[in-house]
Design an enzyme around this catalytic site. Structure first.
Site, PDB file in Angstrom:
ATOM      1  N   GLU B  49       0.915  -1.190   0.106  1.00  0.00           N
ATOM      2  CA  GLU B  49      -0.039  -0.038  -0.029  1.00  0.00           C
ATOM      3  C   GLU B  49       0.749   1.252   0.008  1.00  0.00           C
ATOM      4  O   GLU B  49       1.586   1.414   0.997  1.00  0.00           O
ATOM      5  CB  GLU B  49      -0.803   0.008   1.240  1.00  0.00           C
ATOM      6  CG  GLU B  49      -2.197   0.304   0.925  1.00  0.00           C
ATOM      7  CD  GLU B  49      -3.089   0.216   2.402  1.00  0.00           C
ATOM      8  OE1 GLU B  49      -3.987  -0.804   2.285  1.00  0.00           O
ATOM      9  OE2 GLU B  49      -2.982   1.092   3.097  1.00  0.00           O
ATOM     10  N   ASP B  60      -5.532  10.742   9.323  1.00  0.00           N
ATOM     11  CA  ASP B  60      -4.228   9.986   9.624  1.00  0.00           C
ATOM     12  C   ASP B  60      -3.882  10.571  11.174  1.00  0.00           C
ATOM     13  O   ASP B  60      -4.051  11.692  11.379  1.00  0.00           O
ATOM     14  CB  ASP B  60      -3.177  10.365   8.492  1.00  0.00           C
ATOM     15  CG  ASP B  60      -3.275   9.454   7.420  1.00  0.00           C
ATOM     16  OD1 ASP B  60      -3.155   8.304   7.559  1.00  0.00           O
ATOM     17  OD2 ASP B  60      -3.632   9.831   6.558  1.00  0.00           O
TER      18      ASP B  60
END
Lengths: 408, 277
Positions: B49, B60
């Site tokens: 990824e 995040d």
């Protein structure tokens, strides 16, 4: 989608659609974890916004705690000096905590209470929304956390202290450009982590659906009062409305109840910073392009790669790279016009109003005044111009002094 | 069959679970990324990824935010990320690559041009964190035209109806966010994750990956016992700041972490099949 395929936005205006879209703008662009909570918020809002008990509690708070209705003031000397339209000021600066922000925080806090949330979070740039949030949290005895960019904390020390006096925990955001957009990111991160007990009070008409519509509805009290007041005073609607636009909550609050009145022109004034052609500004509607940030599609200031870039404005409240999606739609549809006033023009308007009317405007509102100073002289003497004086200038005294090389 | 589906099929037939490391492209500098990707595969990664740096990574935690900032110091763009994938593909035509990031860089490029370029570079799937199914119709169509899998997140707050809707739209695999929070949080509750996966299983035939909150070999192993894939991001990326001055060491050091997790994950299989660990 564009203006020509949709006709004008007026006549039967019913934005947004059920998914929060204003034409191609708005919507819900958030991580999956927030989709459920946003839907829960939408359902709660739709339930209570027509609930007579909720409405009467809100109205009572607006009257007795905020101090509404705010006056509509004819600025006679300033109008005379400009030599054109008669200029009225909607005095949102006279609200409790000194700006229009409290109209929205009172409403959202009542909703938070109904939803059984005990903890309030907010983002703030200049600190006005943070203060308005800390104020309602104190009143309702709720825990309050305000996220503020580290840069802004330095620039707005007084408002930081005000929030702390009110019992709020002010968290310094050190990521990204350390300003309002990063504070919003951090508030979203808090919300996604503590979503069960937390209500996020967004301060402007941006963010994922239902925020742009909900904040607009809470701020629309400005336009509803203005409409009744001007009809009462002049027996007719104004020729034009002017308001400054950062995220755009005070502007939409004034505009919304006039959208179907096609004879009323509407001007949103963005932070022109050092000038649009210098690239150093905070005017996405004048010089940005559509993209996705903070949960909605709207005009943004970004680079060719889709990275959000830094904005520049003398006014911290306009220093934001996005704008509410309804303004994006009103721009494309042609219903409202969006222009910019530079830092210098805003400063001149700040001084002009202070000296001729004895009213010290916020630097944000000074941008609306600056455009009025440009527009009014070209208008007939019997025409009517209404400006949203969205906040008072006390918070900006230090900035003004520093800019002019004076040590206070 | 897409490279991602093929990969999961192979794993299933050998009774193994997928290990999917995440790294942010261009962190801490662009020339580290391709050697790092090869090292991760060498250490036992089944899929990769690759994070596309974004100025406002709302979903995040601090570790990946900082990674984005380090990459953006070098102005790493989505175009450059695809260049890195193309470079990686020269020596590795096998390992599936998923881009993970936010919508705005794709909006700025234009959906169609991006999808064509991504497919051309050797990308297999796209996970756009801030694009829920309600808004994903157009991108889904465009990715499908290029045979790119669209990976979606599912979360503990999704509920039956959304699980169905998302499963119907997704391809490749489904990514279950293990907790309410941002990437890198350390409050993994394995019982709750198991319950979440049990709710999803009946609704989909797609493999289920789990991410957000897997911070060491032990938690990787426990997740592998109940999921088809384990996604590890912040636990790897958090090692980078200390190695910033010695970028040559980054691939090896991060590969060590992946190897350790690989061994832990494969340990379950050995136990189950009665083989020697």
């Amino acid at each position: 989608m564009n203006a020509s395929s949709q006709g004008t936005a007026s006549v039967h205006y019913s934005m947004p659609d059920e998914n929060g879209h204003f034409g191609p703008y708005g919507g819900r662009f958030v991580a999956e974890t927030l989709m459920g909570p946003l839907e829960e918020l939408r359902l709660a809002y739709e339930k209570y916004c027509t609930d007579p008990e909720f409405i009467s509690e809100l109205d009572a708070d607006l009257a007795n705690f905020v101090g509404r209705p705010s006056p509509l003031y004819l600025a006679e000397r300033w109008s005379e000096r400009l030599g054109g339209a008669r200029i009225y000021l909607k005095r949102e600066d006279l609200n409790h905590t000194g700006a229009h922000k409290i109209n929205n925080t009172v409403g959202q806090a009542l909703l938070a209470k109904r939803m059984g949330k005990r903890r309030i979070i907010a983002e703030t740039g200049a600190g006005q929304h943070g203060v308005a949030t800390a104020t309602v949290a104190a009143r309702l005895g709720m825990e309050c956390v305000v996220y503020m960019g580290a840069e802004d904390i330095q620039r707005q020390a007084i408002n930081v202290y005000r929030m702390r006096l009110l019992g709020a925990d002010v968290v310094s955001v050190e990521s990204g450009s350390r300003t309002l957009k990063d504070a919003l990111n951090e508030a979203m991160r808090d919300w996604v982590t503590n979503v069960d007990e937390t209500f996020y009070i967004i301060g402007t008409v941006a963010g994922p659906h239902p925020y742009p519509a909900m904040v607009r509805d809470f701020q629309a009290v400005i336009g509803r009062e203005t409409r009744a007041q001007i009809l009462d005073r002049e027996g007719r609607l104004p020729d034009a409305l002017i308001a400054c636009v950062g995220g755009g909550s005070n502007a939409i609050g004034l505009f919304y109840p006039f959208i179907e009145d096609e004879g009323v022109a509407m001007y949103g004034v963005e932070g022109g910073g050092e000038g649009i052609d210098t690239g150093r500004h905070a005017a996405p509607l004048c010089d940005g392009r559509p993209g996705v940030l903070h949960g909605n599609r709207t005009y943004l200031i970004e680079d060719d790669n889709g990275q959000i870039t830094e904005t520049h404005s003398v006014s911290a409240g306009l220093d934001y790279p996005g704008v509410g999606p309804e303004h994006a739609w009103l721009k494309d549809s042609g219903r409202a016009r969006y222009v910019a006033a530079t830092d210098d023009e805003a400063m001149r308007a700040f001084h002009a109003l202070t000296r001729t009317e004895g009213i010290m405007p916020a630097l944000e509102s000074s941008h609306a005044l600056a455009y009025a100073a440009h527009l009014a002289p070209a208008m007939d003497r019997d025409s009517i111009l209404i400006i949203n004086l969205s906040g008072r200038g006390d918070k900006d005294v230090h900035t003004v002094a520093t800019l002019e090389g004076i040590k206070v | 069959m897409s490279r991602i589906s093929g990969c999961f099929q192979n794993l299933r037939s050998t009774g193994r679970k997928a290990l999917i490391p995440y790294v942010t492209a261009g962190d801490p500098q662009p020339d580290v990324t391709v050697p790092l990707l090869h090292a991760l595969v060498e250490a036992g990664a089944d899929l990769l990824e690759i994070g596309v740096p974004f100025s406002d990574p709302m979903a995040d935690g601090p570790v990946i935010q900082a990674a984005c900032e380090r990459a953006l110091v070098h102005d790493v763009s989505l175009h450059q990320v695809l260049d890195m994938v193309r470079e990686f593909r020269k020596d590795n035509p096998v390992t599936p690559v998923v881009l993970m990031g936010y919508l705005n860089p794709i909006e700025a490029w234009g959906y169609k041009d991006f999808a064509r370029a991504a497919s051309d570079a050797g990308v297999d799937g796209v996970l756009t964190v801030d694009l829920p199914p309600e808004e994903a119709g157009l991108l889904k169509e465009v990715l499908q035209e290029q045979d790119l899998d669209m990976i979606f997140l599912l979360s503990p707050t999704s509920g039956k109806e959304r699980i169905r809707r998302i499963s119907a739209m997704a391809s490749g695999f489904l990514y279950y966010v293990s907790l309410k929070g941002v990437t890198g949080a350390k409050k993994l509750d394995i019982t709750a994750v198991a319950a979440g996966l049990a709710e999803i299983r009946p609704e989909t035939g797609l493999p289920l990956g789990v991410g957000f909150g897997i911070h060491d070999a032990e938690s990787a192993m426990r997740v592998a016992e109940i999921a088809d894939a384990v996604v590890v991001g912040s636990a790897l990326v958090s090692r980078i700041p200390a190695l910033q001055d010695t970028p040559d060491l980054i691939p090896g050091k991060l590969a060590d972490t992946v190897s350790e997790m690989r061994r832990a994950i494969d340990g379950i299989r050995s136990k189950r099949t009665g083989m020697q660990a």
